[in-house]
Motif scaffolding. Structure first.
Motif, PDB file in Angstrom:
ATOM      1  N   LYS A   1       0.979  -1.255  -0.116  1.00 34.78           N
ATOM      2  CA  LYS A   1      -0.009  -0.012  -0.236  1.00 34.78           C
ATOM      3  C   LYS A   1       0.440   1.130   0.167  1.00 34.78           C
ATOM      4  O   LYS A   1       1.519   1.488   0.603  1.00 34.78           O
ATOM      5  CB  LYS A   1      -0.966   0.034   1.494  1.00 34.78           C
ATOM      6  CG  LYS A   1      -2.105   1.260   1.744  1.00 34.78           C
ATOM      7  CD  LYS A   1      -2.374   1.106   2.890  1.00 34.78           C
ATOM      8  CE  LYS A   1      -3.677   0.469   2.534  1.00 34.78           C
ATOM      9  NZ  LYS A   1      -4.927   0.462   3.923  1.00 34.78           N
TER      10      LYS A   1
ATOM     11  N   THR B   1       1.105   5.363  -0.019  1.00 39.80           N
ATOM     12  CA  THR B   1      -0.556   6.706   0.692  1.00 39.80           C
ATOM     13  C   THR B   1       0.632   7.586   0.563  1.00 39.80           C
ATOM     14  O   THR B   1       1.871   7.686   1.167  1.00 39.80           O
ATOM     15  CB  THR B   1      -0.543   6.407   1.994  1.00 39.80           C
ATOM     16  OG1 THR B   1      -0.689   5.172   2.312  1.00 39.80           O
ATOM     17  CG2 THR B   1      -1.397   7.407   2.680  1.00 39.80           C
TER      18      THR B   1
ATOM     19  N   GLN C   1      -6.667  -1.562  -6.086  1.00 43.56           N
ATOM     20  CA  GLN C   1      -7.202  -0.269  -5.381  1.00 43.56           C
ATOM     21  C   GLN C   1      -7.378   0.569  -5.628  1.00 43.56           C
ATOM     22  O   GLN C   1      -5.650   0.792  -5.442  1.00 43.56           O
ATOM     23  CB  GLN C   1      -7.883  -1.001  -3.852  1.00 43.56           C
ATOM     24  CG  GLN C   1      -8.862   0.350  -3.300  1.00 43.56           C
ATOM     25  CD  GLN C   1     -10.015  -0.243  -1.301  1.00 43.56           C
ATOM     26  OE1 GLN C   1      -8.602  -0.696  -0.829  1.00 43.56           O
ATOM     27  NE2 GLN C   1     -10.575   0.521  -1.228  1.00 43.56           N
TER      28      GLN C   1
ATOM     29  N   GLU D   1      -7.417   4.986  -4.410  1.00 50.01           N
ATOM     30  CA  GLU D   1      -8.095   6.145  -3.682  1.00 50.01           C
ATOM     31  C   GLU D   1      -7.474   7.391  -3.127  1.00 50.01           C
ATOM     32  O   GLU D   1      -6.631   7.444  -3.897  1.00 50.01           O
ATOM     33  CB  GLU D   1      -8.223   5.404  -2.407  1.00 50.01           C
ATOM     34  CG  GLU D   1      -8.844   4.340  -2.391  1.00 50.01           C
ATOM     35  CD  GLU D   1      -9.204   3.758  -0.904  1.00 50.01           C
ATOM     36  OE1 GLU D   1      -9.219   4.932   0.458  1.00 50.01           O
ATOM     37  OE2 GLU D   1      -7.537   2.955   0.280  1.00 50.01           O
TER      38      GLU D   1
ATOM     39  N   GLU E   1      -9.279  10.870  -2.173  1.00 48.98           N
ATOM     40  CA  GLU E   1     -10.131  11.979  -1.834  1.00 48.98           C
ATOM     41  C   GLU E   1      -9.429  13.033  -1.151  1.00 48.98           C
ATOM     42  O   GLU E   1      -7.897  13.762  -1.252  1.00 48.98           O
ATOM     43  CB  GLU E   1      -9.941  11.329   0.083  1.00 48.98           C
ATOM     44  CG  GLU E   1     -10.605  12.105   0.700  1.00 48.98           C
ATOM     45  CD  GLU E   1     -10.634  10.893   1.909  1.00 48.98           C
ATOM     46  OE1 GLU E   1     -11.613  11.203   2.457  1.00 48.98           O
ATOM     47  OE2 GLU E   1     -10.001  10.062   2.347  1.00 48.98           O
TER      48      GLU E   1
ATOM     49  N   LYS F   1     -14.917  11.934  -2.467  1.00 45.26           N
ATOM     50  CA  LYS F   1     -13.564  10.697  -2.385  1.00 45.26           C
ATOM     51  C   LYS F   1     -14.205   9.646  -3.881  1.00 45.26           C
ATOM     52  O   LYS F   1     -15.228   9.350  -3.784  1.00 45.26           O
ATOM     53  CB  LYS F   1     -13.242  10.047  -1.211  1.00 45.26           C
ATOM     54  CG  LYS F   1     -12.524   8.709  -0.965  1.00 45.26           C
ATOM     55  CD  LYS F   1     -12.310   7.565  -0.495  1.00 45.26           C
ATOM     56  CE  LYS F   1     -11.818   6.781   0.070  1.00 45.26           C
ATOM     57  NZ  LYS F   1     -11.783   6.263   1.542  1.00 45.26           N
TER      58      LYS F   1
ATOM     59  N   ASP G   1     -13.011   6.210  -5.090  1.00 47.82           N
ATOM     60  CA  ASP G   1     -12.531   4.754  -5.294  1.00 47.82           C
ATOM     61  C   ASP G   1     -12.615   3.233  -6.406  1.00 47.82           C
ATOM     62  O   ASP G   1     -13.654   2.894  -6.782  1.00 47.82           O
ATOM     63  CB  ASP G   1     -13.445   4.051  -3.662  1.00 47.82           C
ATOM     64  CG  ASP G   1     -12.323   3.162  -3.739  1.00 47.82           C
ATOM     65  OD1 ASP G   1     -12.024   1.778  -4.276  1.00 47.82           O
ATOM     66  OD2 ASP G   1     -12.398   2.471  -2.137  1.00 47.82           O
TER      67      ASP G   1
ATOM     68  N   ASN H   1     -16.517   3.411  -7.196  1.00 47.48           N
ATOM     69  CA  ASN H   1     -17.190   4.166  -6.109  1.00 47.48           C
ATOM     70  C   ASN H   1     -16.913   5.714  -5.600  1.00 47.48           C
ATOM     71  O   ASN H   1     -15.691   6.110  -6.338  1.00 47.48           O
ATOM     72  CB  ASN H   1     -17.152   3.711  -4.291  1.00 47.48           C
ATOM     73  CG  ASN H   1     -16.939   2.211  -4.493  1.00 47.48           C
ATOM     74  OD1 ASN H   1     -18.462   1.589  -4.040  1.00 47.48           O
ATOM     75  ND2 ASN H   1     -16.190   1.032  -4.186  1.00 47.48           N
TER      76      ASN H   1
ATOM     77  N   ARG I   1     -22.887   7.703  -0.530  1.00 41.55           N
ATOM     78  CA  ARG I   1     -21.677   6.494  -1.558  1.00 41.55           C
ATOM     79  C   ARG I   1     -22.941   6.295  -2.274  1.00 41.55           C
ATOM     80  O   ARG I   1     -23.941   5.760  -2.844  1.00 41.55           O
ATOM     81  CB  ARG I   1     -20.739   5.546  -0.549  1.00 41.55           C
ATOM     82  CG  ARG I   1     -20.408   5.167  -1.716  1.00 41.55           C
ATOM     83  CD  ARG I   1     -19.800   3.768  -0.949  1.00 41.55           C
ATOM     84  NE  ARG I   1     -20.860   3.279  -0.996  1.00 41.55           N
ATOM     85  CZ  ARG I   1     -21.039   1.536  -1.221  1.00 41.55           C
ATOM     86  NH1 ARG I   1     -19.779   0.944  -1.935  1.00 41.55           N
ATOM     87  NH2 ARG I   1     -22.008   0.659  -1.308  1.00 41.55           N
TER      88      ARG I   1
END
Length: 294
Positions: free
Chosen positions: A65, A67, A88, A90, A92, A100, A102, A119, A130
């Motif tokens: 992951k 970030t 995945q 994301e 935001e 956000k 996704d 999403n 959502r």
């Protein structure tokens, strides 16, 4: 002039306090191990493995992951022992504050299985909504919204099958959140299943909760009830216990052995069949979970 309302929890987090109390930290289904590390370049790795005590099957996965908090970016890549590749992305507060994006995909090449879920999440004072579009399943569009004001919560969810042109699922919920307790009532599965959950922080060291489920389509009549509690022994250890109306008692113990090392142990007993003492059989279960994190 009224004060700004806090952002309410998402639809999936309604009743989360009670669900966590009754569902987490009971590793009696098998033995699992997690190793978590983090690099200076903001990349976190997680390697996990689990052995199911009933089937003896061993499963694992490796996750990376990345970030970037400054730009609101999180990218996760996972590879499992079943040869599933999951990604995945994301974003935001990138296009607008409170928004956000996704995108989650999964591919299992040897089975020809694939999925893609888009999403869009928007949250502001008093509202959390959502929209999710499942590209390959249906395709199906799902939307849910939770409104909150002065502790009161109102939520609804619906799913629409684009190909068939009809609503395939809908649900609703109402709840109340206070600093020390929370109550939530759900109507799920097209209002055929009803759940009520309660959570109470009795003191700084003790928590209690309960959940009741009534399914109008169930073959057995009555309400399924589960109650549980959690008590902190000190800053590094806590115990949990829960029991349901079927007589299954579950116990959990979690201990921080040292910074970055945590061990959890779980035991489930069928109190109506205590004469059967085989803990690995279908009657009683034991398990453990160990987490290393650096």
């Amino acid at each position: 002039m009224s004060l700004p309302q806090p952002v309410p929890p998402s639809w999936k987090d309604l009743g989360k306090s009670s669900n966590d109390l009754l569902g987490k930290d009971y590793p009696f289904h098998g033995t699992s191990l997690e190793v978590k590390t983090k690099t200076p370049s903001n990349v976190a790795f997680k390697v996990g493995g689990n052995r199911d005590s009933k089937s003896g099957a061993i499963a694992g996965d490796i996750e990376a992951k990345y970030t970037d908090k400054k730009n609101g970016l999180v990218f996760t890549e996972t590879w499992t022992t079943s040869n599933a590749l999951k990604s995945q992305l994301e974003l935001e507060n990138y296009l607008a504050k409170g928004l956000k994006l996704d995108i989650a995909t999964s591919l299992t090449p040897d089975k020809g299985q694939k999925s893609a879920l888009l999403n869009v999440i928007y949250k502001q004072s008093g509202v959390h909504t959502r929209g999710a579009f499942d590209v390959f399943k249906g395709p199906t569009f799902t939307t849910d919204t939770v409104f909150g004001r002065d502790g009161f919560l109102f939520g609804a969810e619906t799913a629409y099958n684009v190909t068939e042109g009809k609503i395939t699922r809908y649900a609703a919920a109402i709840g109340y959140n206070a600093p020390e307790y929370a109550v939530t009532v759900h109507g799920l599965n097209n209002l055929k299943t009803f759940t009520a959950s309660y959570y109470h922080r009795v003191s700084a060291d003790v928590e209690a909760g309960a959940k009741a489920v009534y399914d109008t389509k169930a073959t057995t009549s009555g309400v399924a009830l589960e109650v549980g509690t959690k008590a902190y022994l000190d800053s590094a250890a806590f115990v949990k216990a829960k029991i349901n109306n079927s007589g299954v008692l579950a116990l959990g113990y979690t201990q921080a052995l040292r910074p970055g090392v945590k061990a959890s142990f779980g035991l489930a007993l069928d109190t109506q069949r205590l004469n059967e003492i085989n803990p690995t059989g279908p009657t009683h279960k034991v398990g453990a979970n160990i987490v290393f994190e650096s």
